[in-house]
Design a protein around this motif. Structure first.
Motif, PDB file in Angstrom:
ATOM      1  N   THR A 128      29.979  34.814  33.398  1.00  0.00           N
ATOM      2  CA  THR A 128      29.211  33.443  33.924  1.00  0.00           C
ATOM      3  C   THR A 128      27.546  33.690  33.416  1.00  0.00           C
ATOM      4  O   THR A 128      26.888  32.951  32.691  1.00  0.00           O
ATOM      5  CB  THR A 128      29.269  32.989  35.102  1.00  0.00           C
ATOM      6  N   GLN A 141      39.628  38.282  31.925  1.00  0.00           N
ATOM      7  CA  GLN A 141      38.326  38.122  32.399  1.00  0.00           C
ATOM      8  C   GLN A 141      37.353  38.938  31.610  1.00  0.00           C
ATOM      9  O   GLN A 141      36.236  38.791  31.081  1.00  0.00           O
ATOM     10  CB  GLN A 141      38.238  38.184  33.671  1.00  0.00           C
ATOM     11  N   LEU A 159      37.766  41.386  40.324  1.00  0.00           N
ATOM     12  CA  LEU A 159      38.080  40.271  39.553  1.00  0.00           C
ATOM     13  C   LEU A 159      36.699  39.164  39.477  1.00  0.00           C
ATOM     14  O   LEU A 159      36.343  38.630  38.599  1.00  0.00           O
ATOM     15  CB  LEU A 159      39.346  39.530  39.750  1.00  0.00           C
ATOM     16  N   GLU A 160      36.415  39.185  40.692  1.00  0.00           N
ATOM     17  CA  GLU A 160      35.290  38.376  41.018  1.00  0.00           C
ATOM     18  C   GLU A 160      33.818  38.622  40.597  1.00  0.00           C
ATOM     19  O   GLU A 160      33.227  37.634  39.638  1.00  0.00           O
ATOM     20  CB  GLU A 160      34.878  37.970  42.603  1.00  0.00           C
ATOM     21  N   VAL A 161      33.677  39.853  40.353  1.00  0.00           N
ATOM     22  CA  VAL A 161      32.351  40.513  39.653  1.00  0.00           C
ATOM     23  C   VAL A 161      32.297  40.378  38.342  1.00  0.00           C
ATOM     24  O   VAL A 161      31.579  39.963  37.651  1.00  0.00           O
ATOM     25  CB  VAL A 161      31.960  41.964  40.268  1.00  0.00           C
ATOM     26  N   MET A 186      34.000  38.009  36.627  1.00  0.00           N
ATOM     27  CA  MET A 186      33.942  36.730  36.345  1.00  0.00           C
ATOM     28  C   MET A 186      32.222  36.261  36.532  1.00  0.00           C
ATOM     29  O   MET A 186      31.840  35.615  35.761  1.00  0.00           O
ATOM     30  CB  MET A 186      34.657  35.772  37.284  1.00  0.00           C
ATOM     31  N   LEU A 187      31.757  36.900  37.515  1.00  0.00           N
ATOM     32  CA  LEU A 187      30.332  36.670  37.449  1.00  0.00           C
ATOM     33  C   LEU A 187      29.630  37.146  36.270  1.00  0.00           C
ATOM     34  O   LEU A 187      28.623  36.484  35.753  1.00  0.00           O
ATOM     35  CB  LEU A 187      29.931  37.443  38.804  1.00  0.00           C
ATOM     36  N   GLU A 236      44.837  38.802  34.848  1.00  0.00           N
ATOM     37  CA  GLU A 236      43.782  38.095  34.991  1.00  0.00           C
ATOM     38  C   GLU A 236      42.395  38.955  34.728  1.00  0.00           C
ATOM     39  O   GLU A 236      41.607  38.465  34.208  1.00  0.00           O
ATOM     40  CB  GLU A 236      43.697  37.705  36.617  1.00  0.00           C
ATOM     41  N   ASP A 273      40.734  42.079  43.722  1.00  0.00           N
ATOM     42  CA  ASP A 273      40.236  40.551  44.140  1.00  0.00           C
ATOM     43  C   ASP A 273      38.681  40.709  43.692  1.00  0.00           C
ATOM     44  O   ASP A 273      38.121  39.750  43.317  1.00  0.00           O
ATOM     45  CB  ASP A 273      40.732  39.894  45.138  1.00  0.00           C
ATOM     46  N   LEU A 274      38.043  41.400  44.528  1.00  0.00           N
ATOM     47  CA  LEU A 274      36.386  41.581  44.458  1.00  0.00           C
ATOM     48  C   LEU A 274      36.174  42.212  43.076  1.00  0.00           C
ATOM     49  O   LEU A 274      35.276  41.508  42.525  1.00  0.00           O
ATOM     50  CB  LEU A 274      36.038  42.646  45.569  1.00  0.00           C
TER      51      LEU A 274
END
Length: 65
Positions: free
Chosen positions: A21, A57, A13-15, A17-18, A53, A10-11
């Motif tokens: 962006t 990404q 995936l967030e990185v 996505m960052l 996911e 999960d972490l």
């Protein structure tokens, strides 16, 4: 979480996505590309190819770069 590594995924995936962006800015995209992150993302794509996911990404990051 029901399995080991879920929090790390999960972490991660967030990185990712960052990164996608941040790449909206041309200067940031160039800096990321020059940092060698592309090869790391390719390696991660191979390792996590079953995780839709993460794959989506990473492909988005490639598109943004």
């Amino acid at each position: 979480y029901s399995y080991t590594g879920a929090c790390e995924d999960d972490l991660m995936l967030e990185v990712i996505m960052l990164c996608g962006t941040v790449c909206n800015d041309d200067t940031c995209a160039r800096m990321l590309a020059d940092s060698g992150i592309i090869q790391s993302l390719i390696d991660l794509l191979n390792a996590k190819q079953e995780d839709d996911e993460i794959v989506c990404q990473i492909i988005y990051v490639f598109y943004q770069v």
